[in-house]
Design a protein around this motif. Structure first.
Motif, short mmCIF file in Angstrom:
data_model
loop_
_atom_site.label_atom_id
_atom_site.label_comp_id
_atom_site.label_asym_id
_atom_site.label_seq_id
_atom_site.Cartn_x
_atom_site.Cartn_y
_atom_site.Cartn_z
N GLY A 141 0.83 -1.21 0.00
CA GLY A 141 0.00 0.00 0.00
C GLY A 141 0.86 1.25 0.00
N ASP A 142 0.45 2.27 0.79
CA ASP A 142 1.21 3.53 0.73
C ASP A 142 2.47 3.52 1.59
OD1 ASP A 142 0.04 3.74 3.19
OD2 ASP A 142 -1.10 5.58 2.78
N ARG A 143 2.84 2.34 2.12
CA ARG A 143 4.14 2.25 2.82
C ARG A 143 5.28 2.18 1.81
NH1 ARG A 143 3.74 -2.84 5.93
NH2 ARG A 143 1.93 -3.18 4.65
N LEU A 144 4.95 1.89 0.56
CA LEU A 144 5.96 1.80 -0.51
C LEU A 144 5.65 2.85 -1.58
CD1 LEU A 144 8.28 0.29 -2.04
CD2 LEU A 144 6.49 -1.17 -3.01
N LEU A 145 6.68 3.62 -1.96
CA LEU A 145 6.49 4.60 -3.04
C LEU A 145 7.56 4.33 -4.10
CD1 LEU A 145 5.12 7.32 -3.99
CD2 LEU A 145 7.03 8.49 -2.87
N ILE A 146 7.11 4.08 -5.32
CA ILE A 146 8.07 3.86 -6.41
C ILE A 146 8.03 5.06 -7.35
CG2 ILE A 146 8.73 2.34 -8.33
CD1 ILE A 146 7.49 0.00 -6.89
N LEU A 147 9.19 5.69 -7.51
CA LEU A 147 9.30 6.87 -8.38
C LEU A 147 10.09 6.50 -9.64
CD1 LEU A 147 10.24 9.58 -5.68
CD2 LEU A 147 7.97 9.06 -6.62
N GLY A 148 9.66 6.99 -10.78
CA GLY A 148 10.36 6.65 -12.02
C GLY A 148 10.60 7.88 -12.89
N HIS A 149 11.84 8.03 -13.34
CA HIS A 149 12.15 9.15 -14.25
C HIS A 149 11.70 8.80 -15.67
CE1 HIS A 149 14.57 11.83 -16.81
NE2 HIS A 149 14.29 12.70 -15.86
N HIS A 150 11.37 9.83 -16.44
CA HIS A 150 10.87 9.65 -17.81
C HIS A 150 11.80 8.82 -18.70
CE1 HIS A 150 7.40 12.17 -17.41
NE2 HIS A 150 8.08 13.26 -17.13
N TYR A 151 13.09 8.76 -18.38
CA TYR A 151 14.03 8.02 -19.25
C TYR A 151 14.09 6.53 -18.93
CZ TYR A 151 16.14 12.56 -20.62
OH TYR A 151 16.39 13.82 -21.09
N GLN A 152 13.28 6.07 -17.98
CA GLN A 152 13.34 4.64 -17.63
C GLN A 152 12.64 3.78 -18.69
OE1 GLN A 152 14.63 3.09 -14.40
NE2 GLN A 152 15.85 4.88 -15.00
N ARG A 153 12.98 2.50 -18.65
CA ARG A 153 12.33 1.54 -19.56
C ARG A 153 10.83 1.46 -19.25
NH1 ARG A 153 16.01 -3.31 -20.66
NH2 ARG A 153 18.05 -2.67 -19.92
N PRO A 154 9.99 1.22 -20.26
CA PRO A 154 8.54 1.11 -20.01
C PRO A 154 8.19 -0.02 -19.05
CG PRO A 154 9.05 0.81 -22.36
CD PRO A 154 10.33 1.13 -21.68
N GLU A 155 8.96 -1.12 -19.07
CA GLU A 155 8.69 -2.26 -18.18
C GLU A 155 8.87 -1.86 -16.71
OE1 GLU A 155 12.02 -4.37 -19.95
OE2 GLU A 155 13.01 -4.56 -18.01
N VAL A 156 9.69 -0.83 -16.47
CA VAL A 156 9.91 -0.34 -15.10
C VAL A 156 8.85 0.71 -14.76
CG1 VAL A 156 11.53 0.99 -13.66
CG2 VAL A 156 12.39 -0.84 -15.14
N LEU A 157 8.61 1.60 -15.72
CA LEU A 157 7.67 2.70 -15.45
C LEU A 157 6.25 2.21 -15.17
CD1 LEU A 157 8.74 5.57 -17.88
CD2 LEU A 157 9.21 5.32 -15.45
N ARG A 158 5.90 1.05 -15.70
CA ARG A 158 4.52 0.61 -15.46
C ARG A 158 4.27 0.28 -13.99
NH1 ARG A 158 5.07 -4.23 -19.28
NH2 ARG A 158 6.03 -5.84 -18.01
N HIS A 159 5.33 0.16 -13.19
CA HIS A 159 5.16 -0.12 -11.76
C HIS A 159 5.31 1.14 -10.90
CE1 HIS A 159 5.13 -4.30 -12.79
NE2 HIS A 159 6.31 -4.21 -13.36
N ALA A 160 5.54 2.29 -11.52
CA ALA A 160 5.81 3.50 -10.73
C ALA A 160 4.53 4.14 -10.21
CB ALA A 160 6.58 4.49 -11.58
N ASP A 161 4.58 4.64 -8.96
CA ASP A 161 3.44 5.41 -8.43
C ASP A 161 3.45 6.80 -9.03
OD1 ASP A 161 2.36 3.61 -6.30
OD2 ASP A 161 4.46 3.69 -5.69
N ALA A 162 4.64 7.31 -9.36
CA ALA A 162 4.73 8.63 -9.99
C ALA A 162 5.87 8.61 -10.99
CB ALA A 162 4.98 9.71 -8.94
N ILE A 163 5.61 9.25 -12.13
CA ILE A 163 6.62 9.38 -13.19
C ILE A 163 6.82 10.87 -13.39
CG2 ILE A 163 7.13 8.89 -15.63
CD1 ILE A 163 5.07 6.61 -15.51
N GLY A 164 8.06 11.32 -13.56
CA GLY A 164 8.22 12.75 -13.72
C GLY A 164 9.60 13.16 -14.16
#
Ligand code: 13P
Ligand code: SF4
Length: 342
Positions: free
Chosen positions: A16-39
């Protein structure tokens, strides 16, 4: 969805909200699909600074971004990277000792007239040096605002480590070539005389991003010939002789907005990292035609795979934890907080 993907999603659901996954726009799509926020870098810093209940923050990006997240989060919140060896070569182009020497040289030439502005693509130590000297951090999306803050105080900007973002920003603010000088750490005294330091309103460190310096004026001229109706947008880490030929420039999120705002049927050529260009091309298929100005990939952003992310969530190795010592973090936080306030 693969088994790895399903396991990551199951873990996210359980945490739940105990875990936050952040992903930068240059990451692979397979990684970004698991991100809570992309930016972009600024948005992800803001997400880290307001990470609320998150006990663990997983940063899918490069090392300096995770360091900033650690500095901006509470001490009990832990920041991890799926690949802590994913660095940014530009951030390694400015070392504390050489920056301190340069700062002292500028002070000798024009005492008390400088404020340091540090691009977030830098180590925590460089941000700390900047915070201790009254300066601010910035990202590619707010660099102009931070330069203005310095110039409004009738001070001069010492910008590091990206020569191109610094130069492009100075020109965007209407400064003339004579107002800008380049400090080359490999040359004696930065390659600058006392007179040239005193003349400058902005001094930029001679660092660069090898992904964005791959774009050339010739690339742009070729697009103008082959696709005369296309608009060209580039990231401001691109050298000025290329950027000035483009139609627009902006941070990764600003590039995305430019594409989203474009009319149906238009054609846009983008000068930034390949993963983002490909993602936009896929997302916009059938609406806007997207092309890369040139194929240029960030090998460090590319390091993180879905399987690395999965392994991290299963094992949480101490080696994957990003910790900035508090004596450095306290000073670096001053520079980052100032950026977030500005
Ligand atoms: P943005 O802040 O535009 O996301 O850029 C980060 C970066 O590393 C560009 O090379
Ligand atoms: Fe660093 Fe360039 Fe990669 Fe951005 S694209 S993380 S500046 S090497």
């Amino acid at each position: 969805m693969t088994e790895t993907s399903d396991r990551i999603e199951a873990f996210r659901k359980e945490q739940g909200d105990r875990l936050l996954i952040l992903g930068h726009h240059y990451q692979r799509p397979e990684v970004l699909r698991h991100a809570d926020a992309i930016g972009d870098s600024l948005e992800l810093s803001r997400h880290a600074a307001s990470a609320g209940n998150a006990e663990r923050i997983v940063f899918c990006g490069v090392h300096f971004m995770a360091e900033s997240a650690d500095i901006l989060t509470a001490p009990e919140q832990a920041v991890y990277m799926p690949r802590p060896d994913a660095g940014c070569p530009m951030a390694d182009m400015a070392w504390r000792d050489e920056v301190e020497l340069a700062w002292n040289q500028l002070q000798t030439a024009a005492s008390d007239e400088w404020l340091p502005v540090v691009y977030v693509n830098s180590s925590a130590e460089i941000k700390a040096l900047c915070g201790d000297r009254g300066g601010s951090a910035c990202t590619s999306s707010n660099c102009g605002r931070v330069f203005q803050w310095v110039l409004e105080q009738k001070k001069r900007v010492f910008f590091l480590p990206d020569e191109h973002l610094g130069t492009n920003t100075a020109f965007q603010l209407g400064l003339e070539p004579d107002d800008i000088a380049v400090f080359d750490p490999a040359a004696g005294n930065g390659g600058l005389s006392q007179a040239s330091i005193r003349r400058a309103r902005v001094i930029v460190w001679k660092g660069f991003c090898h992904v964005h310096t791959l774009f050339s004026a010739e690339n742009i001229q070729n697009v103008r010939k082959e696709l005369p109706d296309a608009k060209i947008i580039v990231h401001p880490e691109t050298p000025h002789e290329v950027l000035r030929l483009a139609d627009a420039s902006g941070s990764t999120s600003q590039i995305i907005k430019y594409v989203q705002d474009a009319a149906d049927g238009s054609r846009i050529v983008i000068g930034t990292e390949a993963h983002l260009v490909q993602r936009l091309a896929d997302e916009q298929q059938g609406r806007v035609t997207i092309k890369a100005l040139w194929y240029s990939m960030c090998p460090n952003m590319h390091k993180i795979t879905e399987s690395n992310l999965h392994q991290l969530l299963e094992t949480w190795p101490e080696a994957a934890r990003i910790r900035v010592p508090e004596r450095i973090a306290a000073s670096a936080r001053i520079a980052l907080d100032r950026m977030l306030t500005l």
